[in-house]
Design an enzyme around this catalytic site. Structure first.
Site, short mmCIF file in Angstrom:
data_model
loop_
_atom_site.label_atom_id
_atom_site.label_comp_id
_atom_site.label_asym_id
_atom_site.label_seq_id
_atom_site.Cartn_x
_atom_site.Cartn_y
_atom_site.Cartn_z
N GLY A 87 0.79 -1.24 0.00
CA GLY A 87 0.00 0.00 0.00
C GLY A 87 0.81 1.28 0.00
O GLY A 87 0.34 2.31 0.45
N GLY A 89 2.50 2.40 -2.94
CA GLY A 89 2.74 2.85 -4.31
C GLY A 89 3.86 2.11 -5.01
O GLY A 89 4.34 2.54 -6.05
N GLY A 91 3.54 -1.03 -6.09
CA GLY A 91 2.97 -2.04 -6.98
C GLY A 91 2.84 -3.43 -6.37
O GLY A 91 2.85 -4.43 -7.10
N SER A 92 2.68 -3.48 -5.04
CA SER A 92 2.57 -4.79 -4.38
C SER A 92 1.33 -5.56 -4.86
O SER A 92 1.40 -6.75 -5.17
CB SER A 92 2.53 -4.56 -2.86
OG SER A 92 2.01 -5.67 -2.21
N SER A 93 0.18 -4.87 -4.95
CA SER A 93 -1.05 -5.59 -5.32
C SER A 93 -0.97 -6.09 -6.76
O SER A 93 -1.41 -7.20 -7.07
CB SER A 93 -2.28 -4.72 -5.10
OG SER A 93 -2.36 -3.71 -6.06
N ALA A 94 -0.38 -5.29 -7.65
CA ALA A 94 -0.27 -5.72 -9.05
C ALA A 94 0.70 -6.90 -9.17
O ALA A 94 0.45 -7.86 -9.89
CB ALA A 94 0.20 -4.56 -9.92
N ALA A 95 1.81 -6.84 -8.42
CA ALA A 95 2.79 -7.93 -8.47
C ALA A 95 2.15 -9.22 -7.96
O ALA A 95 2.40 -10.31 -8.49
CB ALA A 95 4.03 -7.57 -7.66
N ASP A 136 0.36 -0.61 -13.62
CA ASP A 136 1.07 -1.39 -12.60
C ASP A 136 1.21 -2.86 -13.00
O ASP A 136 2.29 -3.44 -12.88
CB ASP A 136 0.33 -1.31 -11.25
CG ASP A 136 0.58 0.01 -10.53
OD1 ASP A 136 1.02 0.97 -11.20
OD2 ASP A 136 0.34 0.09 -9.32
#
Ligand code: PMV
Length: 310
Positions: A87, A89, A91-95, A136
């Protein structure tokens, strides 16, 4: 032996173009040397995820199964391991979406197809962020440096940017924003609806900065510090940087550096990750140490999604 597949995908920074990219302007993204790993194996569906992410995992697996044309959901034992702060910025969720899609497709003996992985990951990102540009998941899939543009919901164009010896950058984590990416995108949307001409002018200026970054990458221009500084001021005009972060960035500028937020930002308290450039690294590190800031170096242009852990 039990079948298992390990896949990892990189996090990212946005050099230029966040928020403007939602309105069809270009963004320049770079994959970084921090990765999200997913291991898929046989067993009951189980993942070492925090409880509030279980719903997302369920949605993600349904989305992947739908693409596999599976009528009956398959169970997978999933183990995740990440070097990307959540959270902020990066790109954790996209990765996560990219690595999970790739791992499950691979586990089901599907050919390695980046376009397909990226498409499924975008569907998962939409569930999480509402109306993301798709930048992302695309950088996490393809890696390197990308020029990215969302022309319409279904038509997105991107081009891999060749560059050598990008100077080392540091990131300072200003802390996890209170707001989600979706809320920050909404905030800009409200500004756009209120004053479309004003917002569009800022987006156009951001586009000019993005073009400056392109020139920097192709060595036609060398003012990296100025580009970062200008982009930051424009993001401040869009109202996505908190007062606390603005103060920190002004201090970095005072000691001869430049900095910008990277990603959606945040206004109430923290604004996530900040990209920092300084011609004298020692000076910057001494400053950060003195202020007790969370600072670390990053390598840019890393490989996209791949088999294996890291
Ligand atoms: O999720 P973040 O913090 O990496 O931000 C994404 C960048 C935005 O341009 C604000 C949104 C988007 O979908 O591109």
């Amino acid at each position: 032996m039990q079948k298992q597949v390990k896949v990892s995908a990189p996090g990212k920074i946005i050099l230029s173009g966040e928020h403007a990219v939602v309105y069809g302007y270009p963004a320049i993204l770079a994959a970084i040397d921090r990765r999200f790993s997913v291991e898929v194996g046989e067993g009951e569906t189980l993942a070492n995820l925090p409880p509030d992410n279980k719903e997302l995992l369920e949605f993600a697996l349904n989305e992947i199964n739908r693409n596999l044309n599976k009528r009956k959901p398959t169970d997978y034992r999933i183990i995740i391991d990440s070097q990307i702060p959540i959270g902020c910025g990066m790109g954790s969720s996209a990765a996560f979406a990219v690595a999970l899609s790739a791992a499950v497709l691979r586990y089901n003996d599907k050919p390695w197809n980046l376009e397909k992985i990226n498409k499924i990951a975008y569907g998962i990102e939409r569930k999480q962020h509402g109306n993301p540009s798709g930048g992302d998941n695309t950088i996490s899939t393809y890696g390197g440096f990308l020029l990215y543009r969302k022309e319409t919901e279904t038509f997105k164009v991107f081009s891999s940017l060749k560059t050598q010896n990008f100077p080392s950058l540091f990131l300072i984590n200003s802390g996890k924003p209170v707001e989600t990416t979706g809320e920050m995108v909404d905030r800009v949307r409200k500004l756009y609806l209120k004053s479309p001409l004003k917002a569009d002018k800022v987006f156009k200026e951001i586009e000019q900065v993005a073009r400056g970054f392109l020139k920097f990458l192709s060595k036609e221009e060398s003012k990296l510090g100025e580009l970062i500084k200008t982009n930051e001021k424009l993001l401040e005009k869009l109202g996505v940087v908190s007062e606390k972060t603005v103060n920190l960035i002004r201090k970095i500028e005072k000691i001869g550096g430049s900095a910008k937020i990277s990603g959606a930002g945040g206004v109430k308290e923290n604004s996530g990750i900040i990209i920092v450039y300084h011609p004298d690294w020692e000076k910057l590190i001494a400053f950060a140490k003195n202020k007790n800031l969370d600072i670390f170096g990053v390598k840019l242009g890393e490989e996209g999604v791949k088999i294996g852990k890291s």
